[in-house]
Write an enzyme that holds these catalytic residues in place. Sequence first.
Site, PDB file in Angstrom:
ATOM      1  N   LYS A  22       7.706  48.635  47.698  1.00 45.35           N
ATOM      2  CA  LYS A  22       8.152  48.968  46.319  1.00 45.35           C
ATOM      3  C   LYS A  22       8.713  47.955  45.555  1.00 45.35           C
ATOM      4  O   LYS A  22       8.568  47.450  44.337  1.00 45.35           O
ATOM      5  CB  LYS A  22       8.902  50.149  46.340  1.00 45.35           C
ATOM      6  N   ASN A  23       9.892  47.199  46.296  1.00 41.76           N
ATOM      7  CA  ASN A  23      10.613  46.227  45.665  1.00 41.76           C
ATOM      8  C   ASN A  23       9.973  44.876  45.571  1.00 41.76           C
ATOM      9  O   ASN A  23      10.536  43.953  45.016  1.00 41.76           O
ATOM     10  CB  ASN A  23      11.764  46.095  46.516  1.00 41.76           C
ATOM     11  N   ARG A  93      15.376  51.964  36.912  1.00 45.96           N
ATOM     12  CA  ARG A  93      16.074  50.847  36.357  1.00 45.96           C
ATOM     13  C   ARG A  93      15.177  49.468  36.317  1.00 45.96           C
ATOM     14  O   ARG A  93      15.599  48.637  35.416  1.00 45.96           O
ATOM     15  CB  ARG A  93      17.491  51.000  37.325  1.00 45.96           C
ATOM     16  N   CYS A 117      23.483  54.627  38.632  1.00 42.55           N
ATOM     17  CA  CYS A 117      22.686  55.523  39.433  1.00 42.55           C
ATOM     18  C   CYS A 117      23.826  56.048  40.390  1.00 42.55           C
ATOM     19  O   CYS A 117      25.045  56.031  40.217  1.00 42.55           O
ATOM     20  CB  CYS A 117      21.570  54.651  40.284  1.00 42.55           C
ATOM     21  N   ARG A 122      25.704  49.824  38.430  1.00 46.40           N
ATOM     22  CA  ARG A 122      24.541  49.078  38.205  1.00 46.40           C
ATOM     23  C   ARG A 122      24.300  47.979  37.336  1.00 46.40           C
ATOM     24  O   ARG A 122      23.489  47.917  36.212  1.00 46.40           O
ATOM     25  CB  ARG A 122      23.098  49.792  38.574  1.00 46.40           C
ATOM     26  N   PRO A 123      25.340  47.220  36.839  1.00 43.97           N
ATOM     27  CA  PRO A 123      25.429  46.339  35.713  1.00 43.97           C
ATOM     28  C   PRO A 123      24.090  45.567  35.784  1.00 43.97           C
ATOM     29  O   PRO A 123      23.520  44.851  36.888  1.00 43.97           O
ATOM     30  CB  PRO A 123      26.636  45.312  35.881  1.00 43.97           C
ATOM     31  N   ASP A 125      24.645  42.457  33.753  1.00 46.33           N
ATOM     32  CA  ASP A 125      25.379  41.043  33.224  1.00 46.33           C
ATOM     33  C   ASP A 125      24.711  39.994  33.646  1.00 46.33           C
ATOM     34  O   ASP A 125      24.563  39.065  32.916  1.00 46.33           O
ATOM     35  CB  ASP A 125      26.635  41.030  33.471  1.00 46.33           C
ATOM     36  N   LEU A 126      24.263  39.648  34.882  1.00 43.87           N
ATOM     37  CA  LEU A 126      23.621  38.560  35.395  1.00 43.87           C
ATOM     38  C   LEU A 126      22.279  38.339  34.936  1.00 43.87           C
ATOM     39  O   LEU A 126      21.800  37.204  34.717  1.00 43.87           O
ATOM     40  CB  LEU A 126      23.692  38.521  37.029  1.00 43.87           C
ATOM     41  N   ASP A 312      19.631  48.814  51.626  1.00 42.93           N
ATOM     42  CA  ASP A 312      18.594  49.950  51.463  1.00 42.93           C
ATOM     43  C   ASP A 312      18.476  50.685  52.994  1.00 42.93           C
ATOM     44  O   ASP A 312      17.506  51.705  52.864  1.00 42.93           O
ATOM     45  CB  ASP A 312      17.371  49.347  50.781  1.00 42.93           C
ATOM     46  N   ARG A 404       9.902  58.389  44.720  1.00 45.42           N
ATOM     47  CA  ARG A 404      10.157  57.211  44.093  1.00 45.42           C
ATOM     48  C   ARG A 404       9.752  55.950  44.904  1.00 45.42           C
ATOM     49  O   ARG A 404       9.214  55.061  44.572  1.00 45.42           O
ATOM     50  CB  ARG A 404      11.537  56.941  43.579  1.00 45.42           C
TER      51      ARG A 404
HETATM   52  C1  EPZ Z   1      17.296  45.435  44.203  1.00 39.24           C
HETATM   53  O1  EPZ Z   1      18.037  45.845  43.062  1.00 39.24           O
HETATM   54  C2  EPZ Z   1      16.596  46.477  44.707  1.00 39.24           C
HETATM   55  N1  EPZ Z   1      15.640  47.250  43.914  1.00 39.24           N
HETATM   56  C3  EPZ Z   1      17.496  47.554  45.184  1.00 39.24           C
HETATM   57  O2  EPZ Z   1      16.729  48.533  45.984  1.00 39.24           O
HETATM   58  C4  EPZ Z   1      18.420  46.738  46.417  1.00 39.24           C
HETATM   59  O3  EPZ Z   1      19.450  47.705  46.931  1.00 39.24           O
HETATM   60  C5  EPZ Z   1      19.026  45.572  45.697  1.00 39.24           C
HETATM   61  O4  EPZ Z   1      18.184  44.743  45.156  1.00 39.24           O
HETATM   62  C6  EPZ Z   1      19.901  44.849  46.678  1.00 39.24           C
HETATM   63  O5  EPZ Z   1      19.181  44.380  47.694  1.00 39.24           O
HETATM   64  C7  EPZ Z   1      14.398  46.702  43.550  1.00 39.24           C
HETATM   65  O6  EPZ Z   1      14.086  45.509  43.864  1.00 39.24           O
HETATM   66  C8  EPZ Z   1      13.563  47.458  42.535  1.00 39.24           C
HETATM   67  P1  EPZ Z   1      20.919  43.277  42.928  1.00 39.24           P
HETATM   68  P2  EPZ Z   1      19.038  45.256  42.081  1.00 39.24           P
HETATM   69  O7  EPZ Z   1      20.755  42.795  41.365  1.00 39.24           O
HETATM   70  O8  EPZ Z   1      18.100  43.922  41.653  1.00 39.24           O
HETATM   71  C9  EPZ Z   1      25.355  43.451  41.378  1.00 39.24           C
HETATM   72  C10 EPZ Z   1      16.063  50.596  46.702  1.00 39.24           C
HETATM   73  O9  EPZ Z   1      16.589  51.629  47.403  1.00 39.24           O
HETATM   74  N2  EPZ Z   1      24.898  42.969  40.243  1.00 39.24           N
HETATM   75  O10 EPZ Z   1      20.596  42.316  43.984  1.00 39.24           O
HETATM   76  O11 EPZ Z   1      19.466  45.969  40.881  1.00 39.24           O
HETATM   77  C11 EPZ Z   1      25.026  44.737  41.809  1.00 39.24           C
HETATM   78  O12 EPZ Z   1      25.790  45.836  41.181  1.00 39.24           O
HETATM   79  C12 EPZ Z   1      16.729  49.955  45.650  1.00 39.24           C
HETATM   80  O13 EPZ Z   1      14.794  50.428  46.833  1.00 39.24           O
HETATM   81  C13 EPZ Z   1      25.639  42.625  39.039  1.00 39.24           C
HETATM   82  O14 EPZ Z   1      26.904  42.664  39.164  1.00 39.24           O
HETATM   83  O15 EPZ Z   1      19.972  44.756  43.020  1.00 39.24           O
HETATM   84  C14 EPZ Z   1      25.173  44.732  43.572  1.00 39.24           C
HETATM   85  O16 EPZ Z   1      26.409  45.101  43.633  1.00 39.24           O
HETATM   86  C15 EPZ Z   1      18.169  50.413  45.221  1.00 39.24           C
HETATM   87  N3  EPZ Z   1      25.265  42.250  38.013  1.00 39.24           N
HETATM   88  C16 EPZ Z   1      24.726  43.337  43.771  1.00 39.24           C
HETATM   89  O17 EPZ Z   1      24.788  42.698  42.342  1.00 39.24           O
HETATM   90  C17 EPZ Z   1      23.877  42.217  37.771  1.00 39.24           C
HETATM   91  O18 EPZ Z   1      23.427  41.964  36.569  1.00 39.24           O
HETATM   92  C18 EPZ Z   1      23.273  43.396  44.192  1.00 39.24           C
HETATM   93  O19 EPZ Z   1      22.336  43.728  43.364  1.00 39.24           O
HETATM   94  C19 EPZ Z   1      22.953  42.533  38.755  1.00 39.24           C
HETATM   95  C20 EPZ Z   1      23.586  42.736  40.134  1.00 39.24           C
END
Ligand code: EPZ
Length: 434
Positions: A22-23, A93, A117, A122-123, A125-126, A312, A404
């Site tokens: 999925k991811n 998202r 969620c 789930r910001p 900002d990055l 995950d 999902r």
């Molecule tokens: C991806 O989400 C996955 N989703 C998530 O899987 C997975 O848990 C996550 O990566 C971490 O591996 C998909 O690929 C569709 P991140 P993503 O940006 O990209 C913080 C599942 O169950 N952050 O790597 O949203 C964030 O809060 C889902 O399949 C910021 O601070 O995750 C987290 O603490 C759930 N600012 C950390 O970074 C931002 O702009 C990692 O998040 C973005 C993220």
Amino acid sequence: MEKLVIEGGRPLRGTVRVNGAKNAVLPLLAATLLSEGRCVLRNVPDLFDVRTLLDILREVGLTADWRGPGTVVTRVERHDCSVARYELVSKMRASIYVLGPLLARRGFARVSLPGGCAFGLRPVDLHLKGLRALGAEIGLDHGDIVARAPGGRLRGARVFLGGPMGSSVGATANTLMAACLADGKSVIEGAACEPEIDELAHFLNRMGATIEGIGTPRLVITGVPALGGAAAHVVPDRIEAGTFAIAAGLLPGSDVRIEDLRVDHLSAVFDKLAEAGVEVTVEDDSAVRVRRTGELRPVHVATLPYPAYPTDCQAQLVSMLSLARGISVVTEKIYPDRFHHLAELNRMGADVQKEGPSAIIRGVDRLSGCDVEASDLRAAAALVIAGMAAEGKTTVHKLHHLDRGYERFEERLQALGASIERQGKQAAAARTAA
Ligand code: EPZ
């Protein structure tokens, strides 16, 4: 409402094949927005999240059609709509993945700001930091992200995308896709190194992009004027594979062969299962045999960016450790609040406490089946796993979370010997639609 009814206490035996990730497929589909040609994705799982993103792509001007099981073909036909609306983004998202490609290709995008969620704010900002570094002007308007590229073009830049919890998969994907069509060279420092990002980068290069440093935290992109069509075979879902392995590890007497996976993507999960006393035998690069022969041992684990233990697979492991003699500690370094499954497990007789970002798990002798409620995708899987180990009947409610990210999950578990069935008025409709 749909629910899964499980009779616990049966081992899992047999072979299960892992579906496409999925991811991985979600960013790959978003990347096809950048193409001026025909894109073909194979080994695509039929998931609610995939269907949602296909709906968004169609609304922003693509034809996106299933061509037989597991194959999706896309082509950009129109550029007259660059809006990803709330009704669809609020369902998933990861819809924000269309922001970078739309902005880079068309100079404009309006994407509903994804909400939080069950396990955190789930910001994004990055994501916005990366796109602003490429010259985008980004504001918020009535709940939407509105992004514009001055003069219709993004420009290459250097940007550090590490956040408070380390690298960001989504921000890396969005910025990488946008940089491919920016004028000049870009460098992304602190890039995510998840396998799904590698797959995306290789796909973009097959479309004609110039990305170097794939698999490292430093990606170097030389922008090109246009990208063509390409094909991709979606990489096996390491989280789905880990979920089946943990289920087999939890259920005494289980002996399951998991195939069509990438063993090298699951080192941290298999290492932790072995430490807990589960027998994991690597048969070749794409298959493992998982057996539960003896007692489970307690372990300590922290979730961190790849290649460390994946967040995950955290909830699923907590279910398994609830029956390991001794005290286990599971610490969430990615989503400190990703513990809504603990209360439901405790209703089944587990003994788990939350101490800040950690779950303290005191192993118990047995779990007892009862009604439980899923709060998110992986918590749903964790409750199904716990239900298969519990004495008596467990009913898992709010199944939309499960659908999902897991295709025909209960059917595949049934094939391995589990007593599990989907009930509820939509159950028949779900089967018909599939
Ligand atoms: C991806 O989400 C996955 N989703 C998530 O899987 C997975 O848990 C996550 O990566 C971490 O591996 C998909 O690929 C569709 P991140 P993503 O940006 O990209 C913080 C599942 O169950 N952050 O790597 O949203 C964030 O809060 C889902 O399949 C910021 O601070 O995750 C987290 O603490 C759930 N600012 C950390 O970074 C931002 O702009 C990692 O998040 C973005 C993220």
